[in-house]
Design a protein around this motif. Structure first.
Motif, PDB file in Angstrom:
ATOM      1  N   ILE A  63     -22.262  28.617 -43.464  1.00  0.00           N
ATOM      2  CA  ILE A  63     -22.354  29.314 -42.177  1.00  0.00           C
ATOM      3  C   ILE A  63     -23.060  28.452 -41.153  1.00  0.00           C
ATOM      4  O   ILE A  63     -22.627  28.320 -40.001  1.00  0.00           O
ATOM      5  CB  ILE A  63     -23.062  30.668 -42.353  1.00  0.00           C
ATOM      6  N   LYS A  64     -24.166  27.789 -41.547  1.00  0.00           N
ATOM      7  CA  LYS A  64     -24.925  26.947 -40.617  1.00  0.00           C
ATOM      8  C   LYS A  64     -24.081  25.761 -40.156  1.00  0.00           C
ATOM      9  O   LYS A  64     -24.154  25.346 -38.992  1.00  0.00           O
ATOM     10  CB  LYS A  64     -26.208  26.472 -41.268  1.00  0.00           C
ATOM     11  N   ALA A  65     -23.299  25.205 -41.052  1.00  0.00           N
ATOM     12  CA  ALA A  65     -22.447  24.080 -40.678  1.00  0.00           C
ATOM     13  C   ALA A  65     -21.400  24.515 -39.656  1.00  0.00           C
ATOM     14  O   ALA A  65     -21.105  23.785 -38.700  1.00  0.00           O
ATOM     15  CB  ALA A  65     -21.759  23.514 -41.924  1.00  0.00           C
ATOM     16  N   ALA A  66     -20.835  25.690 -39.829  1.00  0.00           N
ATOM     17  CA  ALA A  66     -19.855  26.197 -38.869  1.00  0.00           C
ATOM     18  C   ALA A  66     -20.486  26.427 -37.505  1.00  0.00           C
ATOM     19  O   ALA A  66     -19.894  26.124 -36.465  1.00  0.00           O
ATOM     20  CB  ALA A  66     -19.244  27.494 -39.388  1.00  0.00           C
ATOM     21  N   ILE A  67     -21.738  26.923 -37.509  1.00  0.00           N
ATOM     22  CA  ILE A  67     -22.433  27.160 -36.236  1.00  0.00           C
ATOM     23  C   ILE A  67     -22.722  25.851 -35.535  1.00  0.00           C
ATOM     24  O   ILE A  67     -22.536  25.711 -34.322  1.00  0.00           O
ATOM     25  CB  ILE A  67     -23.725  27.960 -36.480  1.00  0.00           C
ATOM     26  N   ALA A  68     -23.183  24.888 -36.279  1.00  0.00           N
ATOM     27  CA  ALA A  68     -23.538  23.593 -35.685  1.00  0.00           C
ATOM     28  C   ALA A  68     -22.319  22.901 -35.108  1.00  0.00           C
ATOM     29  O   ALA A  68     -22.418  22.187 -34.096  1.00  0.00           O
ATOM     30  CB  ALA A  68     -24.210  22.718 -36.748  1.00  0.00           C
ATOM     31  N   GLN A  69     -21.164  23.069 -35.726  1.00  0.00           N
ATOM     32  CA  GLN A  69     -19.954  22.363 -35.309  1.00  0.00           C
ATOM     33  C   GLN A  69     -19.017  23.238 -34.463  1.00  0.00           C
ATOM     34  O   GLN A  69     -17.913  22.798 -34.097  1.00  0.00           O
ATOM     35  CB  GLN A  69     -19.197  21.868 -36.553  1.00  0.00           C
ATOM     36  N   ASP A  70     -19.464  24.459 -34.122  1.00  0.00           N
ATOM     37  CA  ASP A  70     -18.595  25.400 -33.394  1.00  0.00           C
ATOM     38  C   ASP A  70     -17.256  25.509 -34.094  1.00  0.00           C
ATOM     39  O   ASP A  70     -16.182  25.437 -33.484  1.00  0.00           O
ATOM     40  CB  ASP A  70     -18.383  24.968 -31.939  1.00  0.00           C
ATOM     41  N   ASN A  71     -17.294  25.691 -35.392  1.00  0.00           N
ATOM     42  CA  ASN A  71     -16.095  25.650 -36.219  1.00  0.00           C
ATOM     43  C   ASN A  71     -16.002  26.933 -37.017  1.00  0.00           C
ATOM     44  O   ASN A  71     -16.782  27.868 -36.823  1.00  0.00           O
ATOM     45  CB  ASN A  71     -16.133  24.429 -37.115  1.00  0.00           C
ATOM     46  N   PHE A  72     -15.092  26.938 -38.008  1.00  0.00           N
ATOM     47  CA  PHE A  72     -14.970  28.100 -38.875  1.00  0.00           C
ATOM     48  C   PHE A  72     -15.459  27.734 -40.272  1.00  0.00           C
ATOM     49  O   PHE A  72     -15.642  26.564 -40.600  1.00  0.00           O
ATOM     50  CB  PHE A  72     -13.521  28.586 -38.919  1.00  0.00           C
ATOM     51  N   PHE A  73     -15.676  28.783 -41.064  1.00  0.00           N
ATOM     52  CA  PHE A  73     -16.048  28.527 -42.474  1.00  0.00           C
ATOM     53  C   PHE A  73     -15.195  29.411 -43.365  1.00  0.00           C
ATOM     54  O   PHE A  73     -14.670  30.439 -42.933  1.00  0.00           O
ATOM     55  CB  PHE A  73     -17.542  28.790 -42.708  1.00  0.00           C
ATOM     56  N   ASN A  74     -15.076  28.991 -44.630  1.00  0.00           N
ATOM     57  CA  ASN A  74     -14.321  29.736 -45.638  1.00  0.00           C
ATOM     58  C   ASN A  74     -15.000  29.459 -46.962  1.00  0.00           C
ATOM     59  O   ASN A  74     -15.026  28.317 -47.436  1.00  0.00           O
ATOM     60  CB  ASN A  74     -12.866  29.260 -45.661  1.00  0.00           C
ATOM     61  N   VAL A  75     -15.588  30.505 -47.561  1.00  0.00           N
ATOM     62  CA  VAL A  75     -16.396  30.293 -48.756  1.00  0.00           C
ATOM     63  C   VAL A  75     -16.216  31.466 -49.711  1.00  0.00           C
ATOM     64  O   VAL A  75     -16.003  32.604 -49.276  1.00  0.00           O
ATOM     65  CB  VAL A  75     -17.886  30.134 -48.365  1.00  0.00           C
ATOM     66  N   GLU A  76     -16.284  31.163 -51.008  1.00  0.00           N
ATOM     67  CA  GLU A  76     -16.239  32.202 -52.035  1.00  0.00           C
ATOM     68  C   GLU A  76     -17.642  32.383 -52.603  1.00  0.00           C
ATOM     69  O   GLU A  76     -18.364  31.406 -52.834  1.00  0.00           O
ATOM     70  CB  GLU A  76     -15.268  31.816 -53.152  1.00  0.00           C
ATOM     71  N   PHE A  77     -18.007  33.678 -52.896  1.00  0.00           N
ATOM     72  CA  PHE A  77     -19.354  33.947 -53.426  1.00  0.00           C
ATOM     73  C   PHE A  77     -19.323  35.299 -54.127  1.00  0.00           C
ATOM     74  O   PHE A  77     -18.375  36.085 -53.980  1.00  0.00           O
ATOM     75  CB  PHE A  77     -20.387  33.938 -52.298  1.00  0.00           C
ATOM     76  N   ARG A  78     -20.393  35.484 -54.881  1.00  0.00           N
ATOM     77  CA  ARG A  78     -20.531  36.735 -55.626  1.00  0.00           C
ATOM     78  C   ARG A  78     -21.573  37.628 -54.950  1.00  0.00           C
ATOM     79  O   ARG A  78     -22.476  37.140 -54.282  1.00  0.00           O
ATOM     80  CB  ARG A  78     -20.973  36.448 -57.057  1.00  0.00           C
ATOM     81  N   ILE A  79     -21.383  38.968 -55.115  1.00  0.00           N
ATOM     82  CA  ILE A  79     -22.386  39.929 -54.636  1.00  0.00           C
ATOM     83  C   ILE A  79     -22.764  40.840 -55.792  1.00  0.00           C
ATOM     84  O   ILE A  79     -22.012  40.991 -56.762  1.00  0.00           O
ATOM     85  CB  ILE A  79     -21.863  40.781 -53.480  1.00  0.00           C
ATOM     86  N   VAL A  80     -23.954  41.404 -55.716  1.00  0.00           N
ATOM     87  CA  VAL A  80     -24.405  42.412 -56.683  1.00  0.00           C
ATOM     88  C   VAL A  80     -24.667  43.680 -55.889  1.00  0.00           C
ATOM     89  O   VAL A  80     -25.595  43.753 -55.082  1.00  0.00           O
ATOM     90  CB  VAL A  80     -25.677  41.961 -57.421  1.00  0.00           C
ATOM     91  N   ARG A  81     -23.820  44.702 -56.061  1.00  0.00           N
ATOM     92  CA  ARG A  81     -23.917  45.945 -55.296  1.00  0.00           C
ATOM     93  C   ARG A  81     -25.113  46.768 -55.759  1.00  0.00           C
ATOM     94  O   ARG A  81     -25.630  46.547 -56.862  1.00  0.00           O
ATOM     95  CB  ARG A  81     -22.642  46.761 -55.450  1.00  0.00           C
TER      96      ARG A  81
END
Length: 578
Positions: free
Chosen positions: A533-551
């Protein structure tokens, strides 16, 4: 053969004839009595100038003839109130002397009836069809039956001639009613006679006063004539006298001062040298009109001794001898330069306002609080297609979309109460039948409404398209089981309903913040996600990432998150994703 039925029939017919003849004799005698009283009254009216005496005699004679318990004459003032003028009673117990009459029904019910010349005959107060207040009024006066005839002075209702029967009900016979009406006519003659006498006395007194006043006026006339010339010389308004050739013969100080001269310098000079050359033809034309009509007024340019120009208002009055010979004329003059300059400045400002009124892109209007267009600029014709002349004077509600009329009427009411209206949006019908969206700003001053409207049809259409796209996007996200969110890069996070469902936060008691989301990301994945997310903000770009959540319910899920950085109109950025 039995003739008894014929004899019985003849007997009954004879009885009926005898009874009819007796009734005719009685009716004739009654009519003779009434005619005698009416003739007697007419004679007394001609012989007597005392109205009170005539009225009292009338009451006495009517009471004696009708053999009723009470007869009174009641005078009515302009407000419908009044009092008893005279009365005649069979017994002192029926007297109303000193009684204050308060008939609360009279103004509403009685006065309109009697003013039309109608009478009222009531045989039985208890059983007659009367309004409760009138029945109560009569019963308070112990009246069982009454007969009321209106009395007129000229064409105005003066009062009432009233007969009361107090011991028992009574049917008023037609000859009695007719006779009382004839007496009312004679009373009216007496009232008119008394009024005429009063007017003559008043006129005589006024004439005497006028003679005294006129004598005093004449005694002062010589003194006033002596003061006249002095007053003319010191008058603030310029006054001059000219001979038939248009030369000054008399000039007061004010007139000469306006023209920049001393009075004696103007004597013998023609009027043309005090007038601007451009306006000499105008005053020559007005002079001819004065000769025809005797008087004329106009405004012209004058020229002072130093050559300066001024505006003057002049009145010329012709002066003729008793034989109709023109002796000259008087000229009254006032310097109105300041007023004229203010008028010119106002006209220039008006023209400037008109130019602004015609070039602005907004739809400007002046209307009254009754809903009529009074003035419109040309933008109305360009926007709606109607000629301005067709719109001005019309009800503007006739052009408002039916669905918008109620809120428009509510807005007009607010304007009537002195409130300023901002951002009213409604639709107006065009000449081709379509509707344009207008946004209004209005203020009322007195009974005028001043408004500026802007055509926002394209904006409304764009917003409708945006809403349509937003709806379609929501449907697509719902169909794909995708949640949408945005983040202001601080702490505020906006989730749609699907996001709450994915993260198991249905019924979450408050708005989600960034830390709530971070706490649900698997601790082994949070570092990589925030890095992306920080890289996308710094570069005014988009991001696409996979991650896990614990509900919160312990269920673990793999999610794919994608987002892009957006810039707002004020330069700030936000992160939107799904």
């Amino acid at each position: 053969m039995n003739n008894q039925p014929f004899r019985d029939l003849n007997s009954k017919w004879a009885d009926q004839v005898r009874n009819g003849c007796q009734e005719l004799r009685d009716s004739y005698e009654i009519r003779q009595t009434w005619d005698h009283i009416i003739a007697t009254m007419a004679l007394r009216i001609r012989r007597s100038l005392k109205l009170k005496e005539i009225l009292q005699t009338t009451a006495d004679e009517v009471q004696r003839l009708l053999k009723c318990d009470r007869v009174l004459l009641y005078e009515i003032d302009l407000h419908g109130n009044g009092g008893i003028v005279v009365e005649a009673v069979e017994d002192e117990r029926w007297s109303l002397e000193g009684y204050i009459v308060e008939d609360i029904c009279f103004l509403e019910l009685g006065k309109p009836l009697y003013s039309e010349g109608e009478f009222r005959a009531i045989a039985n107060v208890s059983t007659a069809d009367l309004v409760p207040c009138y029945r109560e009024f009569l019963q308070n006066l112990q009246v069982e039956a009454n007969l009321v005839i209106p009395l007129f002075q000229e064409s105005d209702l003066w009062g009432l001639l009233v007969a009361h029967h107090c011991t028992e009900p009574r049917v008023w016979e037609q000859p009695e009613i007719d006779g009382l009406q004839q007496i009312a006519i004679q009373v009216g003659i007496a009232l008119n006679q008394a009024n005429l006498i009063a007017q003559l006395k008043k006129t005589k007194a006024e004439l005497q006063q006028q003679v005294v006043a006129r004598t005093a006026e004449l005694s002062q006339l010589n003194q006033q004539l002596k003061q006249r010339n002095e007053a003319l010389q010191n008058a603030v308004v310029g006054i001059s006298q000219l001979d038939p050739q248009g030369r000054y013969t008399k000039v007061n100080a004010a007139y000469a001062g306006i023209c920049g001269y001393e009075p004696e310098e103007m004597i013998g000079k023609p009027w043309q040298y005090t007038v601007h050359p451009d306006d000499i033809p105008l005053l020559e034309e007005k002079y001819q009109i004065m000769l025809h009509r005797g008087k004329v007024e106009t405004i012209a340019l004058g020229v002072r001794r130093d050559g300066s120009v001024f505006y003057k208002q002049v009145m010329m009055i012709a002066n003729y001898s008793a034989q109709g010979v023109l002796l000259g004329h008087h000229c009254f003059m006032k310097d109105i330069t300041q007023e004229k300059q203010a008028e010119i400045a106002l006209q220039e400002k008006t023209e400037e306002l008109d130019r602004f009124f015609s070039v602005t892109l907004d739809l400007l209007s002046i209307a009254d609080t009754k809903g009529h267009f009074l003035r419109l600029n040309s933008q109305w014709e360009k926007t709606l297609g109607y000629p301005i002349a067709q719109l001005e004077g019309k009800q503007f509600m006739d052009y408002v979309h039916p669905e918008d009329r109620q809120k428009t009427l509510e807005t007009i009411e607010k304007l009537r109460l002195g409130e300023e209206v901002i951002n009213l949006v409604n639709r107006y019908r065009c000449q081709d039948g379509c509707y344009r969206w207008l946004e209004w700003r209005s203020v009322a001053v007195g009974d005028r409404i001043y408004s500026a409207a802007r055509d926002i049809t394209r904006r409304q259409q764009a917003e409708a398209q945006l809403q349509n796209l937003s709806t379609r996007l929501s449907l697509a996200l719902e169909a794909g089981q995708i949640g949408a969110w945005d983040w202001d890069l601080k702490d505020t996070v906006n989730w749609d309903q699907r996001m709450y469902e994915i993260f198991g936060l249905q019924g979450w008691p408050r708005k989600v913040v960034y830390q709530d989301w971070a706490n649900l990301v698997h601790r082994d994945d949070i570092t990589e996600v925030e890095k992306a997310i920080k890289a996308a903000i710094a570069q005014d770009n988009f991001f696409n990432v996979e991650f896990r959540i614990v509900r919160p319910d312990g269920i673990k899920r793999w999610l794919r998150g994608a987002g892009i950085v957006q810039h707002h109109s004020d330069g700030t950025r936000s992160d939107d994703g799904d």
